[in-house]
Design an enzyme around this catalytic site. Structure first.
Site, PDB file in Angstrom:
ATOM      1  N   LYS A  43      13.026  -1.713  46.324  1.00 12.25           N
ATOM      2  CA  LYS A  43      13.845  -2.893  46.611  1.00 12.25           C
ATOM      3  C   LYS A  43      14.607  -2.690  47.924  1.00 12.25           C
ATOM      4  CE  LYS A  43      17.535  -0.897  43.751  1.00 12.25           C
ATOM      5  NZ  LYS A  43      18.115  -0.858  42.398  1.00 12.25           N
ATOM      6  N   TYR A  56      38.631   0.321  71.006  1.00 11.62           N
ATOM      7  CA  TYR A  56      39.459  -0.799  70.552  1.00 11.62           C
ATOM      8  C   TYR A  56      40.725  -0.299  69.860  1.00 11.62           C
ATOM      9  CZ  TYR A  56      35.739  -4.214  71.381  1.00 11.62           C
ATOM     10  OH  TYR A  56      34.800  -5.017  71.959  1.00 11.62           O
TER      11      TYR A  56
END
Ligand code: PLP
Length: 371
Positions: A42, A264
């Site tokens: 999956k 940042y």
């Protein structure tokens, strides 16, 4: 899948070792014999590429595959051996029953509604359709309760209204071998499955496959993460080989003065002069922002801590520990590999290896080591 080449300018190279993947499958298959080993593929084979992973596992002898959704089954079916069975863990969503049948996928029926709809389609087409049934042995996520089973038994003939090929359940605590919930779920699973007509049974994921008590293996085990290189029980010796390696390219190297901020928010500001290397991987590549000022890259055995926040497309590393000139633009550093296993990255990020793998994204140059 988009394929970016390493020389063509990808920020990092993801190597996926199909040889190790298949070796892991064989190790698990041998360990659980005489039970059969399926493969859970999956989420694009946990981010590694189901279109390559599933056929490789098919060549290694796997004949039972599990995905989560019909859409995944539809993509995978043509790539699997003719005689392989393809199960859909989430079952069949309302209205998708005919498409599920056309995809030759076997739904894991989780609720009375799913059972009824699948039986109804079988009556319409005039033959009982193959199905797996999930019972809820204690996780309270998916599957029939005892009351659900009793109600269905009163209205449905499980021997003739459908073709029951598997009864399954899922363990909530299989990664903790000593957890008392494991044995409780095993007992509960047996009691619930006994209410249904006889059919092969499946309970174990990777962790469950390696629990000391062989009873957890039942007739079929459903490993996922261990195929992809993660040890079934964290911290214990394991025969599982790593499957992924990730190396990132250095874009630029600079020296900064004491007190200078990086990235940042300027959240990294060492009080000594430092050398900073910027690499071409960011949170858009699944290098989670939670690794800001926490994670690291490696050059050989030298740890190069992440300096400041992870950006979308880049990360700064403090490389002051390296000799001057040891790292220059175009060189590569290790993000996942022998010095920094997947498990260590997950721990730094405050998550589990599953989330790191399934987040990896599609911008890497992917290199396959063939089985
Ligand atoms: C994802 C999943 C698995 C595989 O689990 P791993 O821990 O990756 O081995 C098995 N069974 C079910 C029902 C699952 O949802």
């Amino acid at each position: 899948m988009t394929q970016t080449s390493w020389t063509g300018g990808a920020g990092a190279r993801l190597q996926i070792d199909l040889e190790a993947l298949c070796a892991n499958y064989r190790v698990i298959a041998e360990a659980v014999s005489p039970a059969r080993a399926a493969a859970v593929v999956k989420a694009d084979a946990y981010g590694l590429g189901a279109d390559r992973v599933a056929p490789a596992l098919g060549k290694a002898g796997c004949r039972d595959f599990f995905v989560a959704h019909l859409s995944e089954a539809e993509q995978l079916r043509p790539l699997l051996p003719e005689d392989a069975r393809l199960f859909i863990l989430n079952g069949v969503y309302p209205g998708a029953e005919a498409a599920c049948m056309e995809a030759r996928a076997i739904p894991v029926l989780n609720s009375p509604e799913q059972v009824r709809a699948w039986v109804a389609l079988g009556k319409t087409v005039g033959r009982p359709l193959e199905a797996a049934v999930q019972v809820d042995s204690g996780m309270s996520r998916l599957g029939l309760s005892e009351d659900d089973i009793d109600a269905l038994l009163a209205e449905i003939d499980f021997r003739h209204d459908l073709s029951l090929v598997l009864v399954m359940s899922h363990l909530a605590c299989a990664d903790e071998p000593e957890h008392p919930a494991n044995r409780l779920q095993l007992a509960r699973f047996g009691a619930l499955a006994n209410r249904l007509p006889p059919a092969p049974r499946s309970l174990a994921n990777s962790g469950g496959s390696f629990l000391p008590l062989p009873a957890f293996r039942q007739d079929l085990v459903r490993p996922g993460v261990s195929l992809y290189g993660v040890a079934p029980h964290p911290g214990q010796p394991s025969p599982i080989r790593p499957v992924v390696r990730l190396d990132a390219r250095v874009i630029q190297v600079r020296t900064i003065p004491a007190g200078c901020g990086v990235g940042y928010g300027l959240t990294y500001a060492p009080d000594q002069p430092a050398r900073i290397a910027t690499i071409g991987v960011g949170y858009a590549d699944g290098w989670l922002r939670a690794l800001s000022n926490r994670g690291a890259a490696y050059l050989g055995g030298v740890r190069l801590p992440i300096a400041g926040r992870v950006s979308m497309d880049s990360i700064c590393l403090d490389i002051t520990a390296l000799p001057e000139g040891a790292l220059k633009a175009g060189d590569v550093v290790e993000l996942i590999g022998p010095n920094q296993p997947l498990e260590a990255v997950a721990e730094d990020a405050g998550t589990i290896p599953y989330e790191i793998l399934t987040s990896l994204g599609h911008r890497y140059a992917r290199e396959w080591i063939e089985a």
